[in-house]
Scaffold this motif. Structure first.
Motif, mmCIF file in Angstrom:
data_model
loop_
_atom_site.group_PDB
_atom_site.id
_atom_site.type_symbol
_atom_site.label_atom_id
_atom_site.label_comp_id
_atom_site.label_asym_id
_atom_site.label_seq_id
_atom_site.Cartn_x
_atom_site.Cartn_y
_atom_site.Cartn_z
ATOM 1 N N UNK A 1 7.973 5.329 -0.978
ATOM 2 C CA UNK A 1 8.903 4.254 -1.279
ATOM 3 C C UNK A 1 9.810 3.856 -0.117
ATOM 4 N N UNK A 2 10.366 4.817 0.591
ATOM 5 C CA UNK A 2 11.258 4.477 1.708
ATOM 6 C C UNK A 2 10.498 3.717 2.795
ATOM 7 N N UNK A 3 9.311 4.182 3.131
ATOM 8 C CA UNK A 3 8.495 3.488 4.130
ATOM 9 C C UNK A 3 8.076 2.117 3.626
ATOM 10 N N UNK B 1 8.340 -3.816 3.881
ATOM 11 C CA UNK B 1 8.582 -5.066 3.167
ATOM 12 C C UNK B 1 9.770 -5.826 3.762
ATOM 13 N N UNK B 2 10.770 -5.107 4.204
ATOM 14 C CA UNK B 2 11.893 -5.769 4.890
ATOM 15 C C UNK B 2 11.413 -6.426 6.176
ATOM 16 N N UNK B 3 10.553 -5.726 6.890
ATOM 17 C CA UNK B 3 10.010 -6.297 8.133
ATOM 18 C C UNK B 3 9.207 -7.560 7.818
ATOM 19 N N UNK B 4 8.463 -7.550 6.717
ATOM 20 C CA UNK B 4 7.709 -8.741 6.326
ATOM 21 C C UNK B 4 8.646 -9.913 6.080
ATOM 22 N N UNK B 5 9.753 -9.664 5.398
ATOM 23 C CA UNK B 5 10.663 -10.764 5.075
ATOM 24 C C UNK B 5 11.438 -11.252 6.295
ATOM 25 N N UNK C 1 0.833 -1.209 0.000
ATOM 26 C CA UNK C 1 0.000 0.000 0.000
ATOM 27 C C UNK C 1 0.867 1.258 0.000
ATOM 28 N N UNK C 2 1.929 1.243 0.789
ATOM 29 C CA UNK C 2 2.832 2.395 0.818
ATOM 30 C C UNK C 2 3.506 2.596 -0.535
#
Length: 82
Positions: free
Chosen positions: A63-65, A70-74, A56-57
């Motif tokens: 993009x930075x957020x 997405x890094x947190x998801x991985x 969504x972001x």
């Protein structure tokens, strides 16, 4: 006083995630982002909420957020696939 996350918190996070997904699909990005953030607050281990937030972001050109989410998801579920 901090309290331990309960099963109810995790259930509420899943319901909030489902609502965020519906908002995202409907193109209501601001509302979807707020709901994804609420879902990850309720259950930080809910990788699909982090993934949805990141998507969504990205769509909202934050993009930075997006990369952060997405890094947190991985890192939350490194072998999961959405």
């Amino acid at each position: 006083m901090l309290r331990q996350k309960t099963r109810d918190d995790r259930m509420n996070a899943a319901e909030t995630l489902a609502f965020a997904d519906r908002l995202h699909t409907a193109g209501k990005l601001t509302e979807a982002i707020a709901q994804y953030r609420e879902a990850v607050r309720a259950d930080p281990r809910l990788y699909l909420a982090w993934y949805g937030l990141g998507c969504a972001l990205y769509t909202a050109a934050a993009f930075a957020d997006s990369v952060t989410a997405l890094r947190r998801a991985t890192t939350t579920a490194p072998t999961a696939r959405p």
